[in-house]
Design a protein around this motif. Structure first.
Motif, short mmCIF file in Angstrom:
data_model
loop_
_atom_site.label_atom_id
_atom_site.label_comp_id
_atom_site.label_asym_id
_atom_site.label_seq_id
_atom_site.Cartn_x
_atom_site.Cartn_y
_atom_site.Cartn_z
N SER A 1 0.82 -1.23 0.00
CA SER A 1 0.00 0.00 0.00
C SER A 1 0.84 1.27 0.00
N GLU A 2 2.04 1.18 0.54
CA GLU A 2 2.94 2.35 0.51
C GLU A 2 4.36 1.89 0.76
N LEU A 3 5.31 2.68 0.29
CA LEU A 3 6.73 2.43 0.53
C LEU A 3 7.36 3.78 0.85
N PHE A 4 7.83 3.89 2.09
CA PHE A 4 8.39 5.16 2.59
C PHE A 4 9.90 4.98 2.64
N VAL A 5 10.62 5.86 1.96
CA VAL A 5 12.08 5.76 1.89
C VAL A 5 12.71 7.09 2.30
N PRO A 6 12.89 7.30 3.61
CA PRO A 6 13.54 8.55 4.03
C PRO A 6 15.06 8.40 3.99
N TYR A 7 15.71 9.35 3.36
CA TYR A 7 17.18 9.40 3.39
C TYR A 7 17.62 10.21 4.60
N MET A 8 18.84 9.95 5.06
CA MET A 8 19.26 10.46 6.36
C MET A 8 20.35 11.53 6.27
N ASN A 9 20.27 12.31 5.21
CA ASN A 9 21.16 13.44 5.08
C ASN A 9 20.32 14.71 5.24
N PRO A 10 20.54 15.46 6.33
CA PRO A 10 19.63 16.57 6.64
C PRO A 10 20.07 17.92 6.01
N THR A 11 21.07 17.90 5.15
CA THR A 11 21.57 19.16 4.60
C THR A 11 20.65 19.72 3.51
N LYS A 12 20.88 20.94 3.15
CA LYS A 12 19.96 21.69 2.28
C LYS A 12 19.61 20.98 0.98
N GLU A 13 20.59 20.34 0.36
CA GLU A 13 20.35 19.70 -0.94
C GLU A 13 19.73 18.30 -0.81
N TRP A 14 19.65 17.80 0.40
CA TRP A 14 19.23 16.40 0.56
C TRP A 14 18.08 16.17 1.55
N TYR A 15 17.85 17.13 2.46
CA TYR A 15 16.94 16.86 3.58
C TYR A 15 15.55 16.41 3.15
N PHE A 16 15.10 16.92 1.99
CA PHE A 16 13.72 16.67 1.57
C PHE A 16 13.53 15.28 0.98
N LYS A 17 14.64 14.54 0.79
CA LYS A 17 14.54 13.24 0.12
C LYS A 17 13.95 12.17 1.05
N THR A 18 12.67 12.18 1.14
CA THR A 18 11.92 11.25 2.01
C THR A 18 10.71 10.81 1.19
N PHE A 19 10.93 9.79 0.39
CA PHE A 19 9.98 9.47 -0.67
C PHE A 19 8.89 8.50 -0.25
N PHE A 20 7.74 8.68 -0.89
CA PHE A 20 6.63 7.74 -0.76
C PHE A 20 6.43 7.14 -2.16
N HIS B 1 13.84 1.69 4.26
CA HIS B 1 12.73 1.28 3.36
C HIS B 1 11.65 0.72 4.27
N PHE B 2 10.50 1.33 4.25
CA PHE B 2 9.36 0.80 5.01
C PHE B 2 8.24 0.46 4.03
N LEU B 3 8.01 -0.82 3.82
CA LEU B 3 6.95 -1.25 2.91
C LEU B 3 5.73 -1.63 3.72
N ASN B 4 4.63 -0.94 3.45
CA ASN B 4 3.40 -1.32 4.13
C ASN B 4 2.54 -2.20 3.24
N TYR B 5 2.09 -3.30 3.83
CA TYR B 5 1.21 -4.23 3.10
C TYR B 5 -0.21 -4.12 3.62
N HIS B 6 -1.11 -3.91 2.71
CA HIS B 6 -2.55 -3.95 3.01
C HIS B 6 -2.98 -5.41 2.89
N LEU B 7 -3.43 -5.97 4.00
CA LEU B 7 -3.79 -7.39 4.03
C LEU B 7 -5.21 -7.53 4.53
N ASP B 8 -6.14 -7.54 3.61
CA ASP B 8 -7.53 -7.71 3.99
C ASP B 8 -7.81 -9.21 4.05
N LEU B 9 -7.48 -9.77 5.20
CA LEU B 9 -7.71 -11.20 5.39
C LEU B 9 -9.20 -11.45 5.63
N ASP B 10 -9.70 -12.48 5.00
CA ASP B 10 -11.07 -12.94 5.25
C ASP B 10 -10.96 -14.41 5.60
#
Lengths: 674, 674
Positions: free
Chosen positions: A302-321, A467-476
């Protein structure tokens, strides 16, 4: 754009082998992905209602099946009629600088609802607008100047689009930032960054609205970074031996449209621009009960969150979904027959709507294959009975569904493995190219500051990230009404009069009544995580269930009030359980680009809804902290993780007890040919 | 007793395929397991020194290679001479009701040291004495009476030996307890326990010294419990498709005595009565440095602790140490060609000394095979460069070393997987039969007390238990002098003037100076666990290392001062690091039966020795808490776990970058035959 140039001969070999018997003229399934003609019809219907001018364009940001209600699907599934329920389509467009949410009914060729999205954030980026943005710098004088100043060739430079996240801004424009790379001597552009330069592009205006060139750093060399075979010099190696896997009786699975049947399993395999492969209506045949029993109504990333860990001006925003911003389906790449999937694989094309609404085809977007790896399904040697030696062994064969999403530099191999035991193994393997940052350093001894990563080559730091991968698991589980039970393993003191043993553990079951009781941080308490059907029991009176067996456990390390963490709050717990709600599809929320954490799993569950004896959905996050190493350069060997869904008192007994051993197949008259 | 009756035709087919080229007349390796003639020589030498009479027997409880010092091995290995270092043998006997520890020198045919063991506990049980003990009840009137009283046939009853543990007794005799089972209608005896009866046997006297029959419970039915194919009735299924895996160029590995070479790996594969398979001197060829580099001096399963969680009189003592009490090598079973291992497997026989000192052969005790499972070694699709689409994929082939130890009811499939990337994956799969307890219940609704397990069939509770496998991992990363480093991932606040991002994580490395600093409970702190060579760096200055990537994490749940936990104290931490010490071989201690926790990993490490820049050994425990379920009955589908040893800055770059893709092999003229 993601469509690959397949070697037609190889493809033909593979596909032709299976085509005849399997792809029958299947009845349409209400969960089938949208077809090319459906995409075109949607386009026409929407374009008719949103007339464009030379100044005002209409762009399709998301076009996906608006699935019928679960009850509608279930009743159709239990008794499929010739006419499936009406086909509806969810459309998200940009028009007049607004995000429009539109529902189209294909049977009546009409728009049944529309509204202008008023919330924060922006929809999925299209590949077309990313491509257009990436080309802007090459006509932008300050950028041309920056490239020249670095002594580089403009023609060898490429740029790539990055989402910008949200960092507390009151007002947000629909902007992205470009990072640029140098491609001479190598196709491995991501390891040759041009540091110091930031290009800000307004996507609605499609023009550069910000530019800075703050510093110059050496561009890492291309030498030794190309991963293509044609660019390697001897010595080659290590050499792996050739192998042929032969299934003498043909494939053990059948494909009927998007319905797949294999041994005791059947399920529907869909495809969506946002999440890629979707497993629906997975059920397993119970030999004893002589019927299919339901297991998984729907499963997908359902989603994959990939935050990079460089907080400087050219890199801080790199926290992708990667799902909500770039689309896992849109990022799905064509699988290479005989390489990405073995020779017995059957392939499925994928389609999505391009920015103009026209269908884009991804050839071989998904593959399905049987796998025999020499593993053992079950065995026992019995030596207790005098004079008898008993040995009974069964080999394991499984069915794999695979897709690969390449989001920029990274390749995610996503497997769903079905086992005849009832187990579903979900696996992800990370490979591809690391995101690297240019630095002045060529040796660790020179480094006296935090460089936020590992020096993996001269002037090249591969940046720490998750890398955080979220799985939507609608178990029945055996029906849609289920409960979530924590079977806690608790230590008990043993009374002295019983035996000299002081302690033991036993199971103390706790049924989660509300969402807050089902927010799980793994690793704190030993417990089995089980979804049961509270209205059915085995003959012996055990709860019919499936357990989730986690793999490697990773929790977020960002501060809870940091902006990316607020947006990626679904990582706060490894597991969440919600009541089924058709609108809650993606753990990071519906509108993700520059989202503010106002609509996501963490917010939905604040309502603390009842989840006991309800139709429930599990949301499981599989995480990796990645400290890069030199082995990951210039291309990274696969690193795998996963989790298992395993029946627990779902069956009355071992469901593969009566599976016969494989027969030995000899190939006496083979003339092998490479 | 563990030697199986193999179907000779199948075996011939497999073995003959490989024999000619591979089993060359290899030079003896100083780590080669003892040969049948060596066992006989040891027997003669020891028997000559311990003359037996009709009243006084000599039994061989353990006969194993007394490995030369590591330095001796290493210098031999670096320049093998025709004459390997002297062969010495460690022998443990029972004689005159004492445990004797003897070292035999085979080159001089003499005993070089001997002593009488004065500590607590008793050595490995032999299969012969277990078999003898199991037969005692059938001539013991009270037992015959008990069987009759239950209306059962004596001829259909079997007994099995269980170690008794230690529960604070001041004095211990060398006793075991027998549990008995009913075998009519089924070979699955472990699911038909005769509850209420305890038979205590003195092993030195070989007679029954205690007996109680406290209560009668229904013996669970044999109906439906037989797992043999011949006993199954239709309908069969699920049906798995037949498959043939063909390696057209023959095997990619060579076997030279016990030395195995495959692609870039080479290692020695030994076999020991106590631990089974032993991997030694594993090293990997570095294409860039053009030499083999050392990774693992030795790896094996050092102990397996299986405490059951029923504290009642007839069950509380069931807390087994499968290596130290029963011997994982002695419990190794013959592998079935084409079933336990695939068609391309090469098999190795194993030998150990029987109670009389004579060699006992286990045919096909180990197997080695290449595995292609359709997995991806690495890949990347690159779409950033305008007009170019690049896709490069490499398939993965690995080498597997497998053994199966069946300790009574349970089967442990133990795999060592070698990957061309440098990764070693260690895997265990649990299968076989659950230990069950008879109960009056036939439905959960009848149960109002803790039954310490799951009702898995009428009158049958499968008892809660754990499996803790400890692995001895003597890593020698690029040489024997190493350090253990915790690379902790720590959250940092980001100063406001840098960027609007509030936080990130970075790596804070901590080298463990002493043993106490390297006792790790996993899951508490995020960190990478790395063994580095502190005296070598990559060209870029990174620490050359290997990391241990854990799998599922399980910690003990018994009270710390409970007797079984004191004995199994190696489970207190998931990972320990010790300085190399030849005498510290097994995490549960040397003498384990009825041990009191006086000599084991937890005790050794109390010395808190220095481990920095030393030759170090890792001890990793892989644990499972097992809450049985009905699917595990009557035979259990494999449940797998494992961990990974993965190079991290060991190589200068991806070591499989220059691996060529597999060639496509077509089999045009095959006539298949079942």
């Amino acid at each position: 754009m993601a469509a690959s140039t397949l070697k037609p001969v190889l493809t033909f070999l593979i596909i032709s082998f299976f085509t005849i018997s399997q792809i029958s003229c299947a009845q349409n399934h209400p969960l089938d992905p949208l077809t090319p003609s459906e995409f075109l019809l949607v386009r026409t219907i929407v374009q008719n209602s949103y007339p464009t001018t030379s100044n005002q364009t209409l762009t399709f940001q998301y076009v996906g099946l608006d699935e019928p209600d679960k009850q509608t699907i279930l009743s159709w599934h239990s008794k499929p009629s010739k006419t499936p329920p009406p086909r509806r389509v969810s459309v998200v467009t940009r028009f007049e600088k607004h995000t429009h949410e539109i529902t189209v009914d294909l049977s009546t060729s009409s728009i049944v609802s529309k509204n202008v999205y008023k919330g924060n954030g922006f929809p999925l980026l299209t590949l077309d607008e990313q491509t257009a943005a990436n080309e802007l710098p090459f006509k932008y004088k300050p950028f041309i100047e920056s490239v020249k100043k670095r002594g580089l060739e403009l023609s060898q430079t490429v740029c790539s689009a990055y989402t910008v996240g949200w960092y507390g801004e009151e007002k947000s424009g629909r902007i992205i930032k470009l990072s640029c790379f140098y491609s001479n001597d190598t196709v491995n552009v991501f390891v040759r960054p041009l540091e110091g330069i930031t290009v800000v592009v307004d996507l609605d205006e499609m023009k550069i609205v910000g530019y800075s060139d703050r510093f110059i750093l050496p561009v890492p060399t291309g030498e030794g970074t190309d991963y293509r075979l044609s660019k390697q010099r001897p010595p080659f190696g290590p050499k792996l031996n050739n192998v042929a896997v032969f299934w003498p009786d043909g494939p053990g699975f059948t494909v009927d449209g998007h319905a797949i049947r294999w041994t005791n399993w059947e399920f529907h395999l869909g495809f969506d621009v946002r999440v890629g492969a979707v497993i629906s209506l997975a059920s397993i045949y119970d030999l004893e009960k002589q019927k299919h029993r339901r297991v998984l109504y729907r499963g997908y990333t359902s989603e994959l969150f990939v935050p990079y860990m460089n907080p400087t001006k050219e890199w801080y925003f790199k926290t992708f979904f990667d799902c909500g911003e770039f689309g896992f389906g849109q990022s799905t790449v064509s699988l290479e027959p005989l390489a990405d999937c073995p020779s017995n694989a059957v392939f499925f094309d994928g389609y999505y709507a391009g920015q103009d609404g026209k269908p884009v085809k991804i050839s071989n977007a998904l593959c399905v294959f049987e796998q025999y790896a020499g593993n053992i399904l079950w065995r026992h040697t019995e030596l207790t009975i005098p004079g008898e030696e008993i040995r009974e062994v069964r080999q394991e064969v499984i069915l794999v569904v695979r897709m690969v999403a390449t989001v920029g530099n990274y390749d995610y191999i996503l497997d769903w493995e079905f086992k005849p035991t009832g187990t579903i193994n979900v696996k992800v393997s990370l490979t591809g190219v690391l995101a690297t940052k240019g630095v002045v350093y060529t040796h660790n001894d020179q480094i006296k500051e935090d460089v936020f990563g590992t020096l993996v080559s001269d002037n090249t730091v591969a940046v720490h990230h998750d890398h955080f991968l979220n799985y939507h698991l609608d178990l029945d589980i055996d029906g849609e009404v289920n409960s979530f039970v924590k079977k806690n393993l608790v230590t008990k003191q043993n009374p002295k009069n019983i035996s000299p043993r002081k302690s033991y553990w036993t199971v103390s079951s706790q049924t989660a009544k509300t969402e807050s009781e089902a927010k799980i941080k793994l690793g704190l308490k030993p417990s089995e995580l089980v979804v049961i059907n509270p209205n059915k029991k085995t003959k012996l009176g055990n709860d019919i269930g499936y357990r989730l067996i986690p793999g490697i456990i990773s929790n977020p390390l960002l501060l809870e009030d940091d902006y990316p963490q607020i947006r990626g709050a679904f990582t706060e717990y490894n597991l969440w359980v919600t009541p089924y709600n058709k609108s809650e599809r993606w753990a990071g929320g519906k509108i993700v680009d520059q989202s503010r954490g106002e609509d996501n799993l963490a917010v939905w569950t604040l309502r603390n809804r009842s989840i006991e004896n309800k139709d429930i959905v599990l949301w499981y996050t599989l995480g990796f902290h990645h400290v890069p190493c030199q082995e990951d350069f210039p291309v990274m060997p696969s690193l795998s993780g996963g989790f298992e869904l395993r029946p627990t008192n779902f069956f009355e007994k071992n469901p593969v007890l009566k599976t016969k051993p494989l027969e030995h197949v000899t190939l006496p008259n083979c003339t092998t040919k490479h």
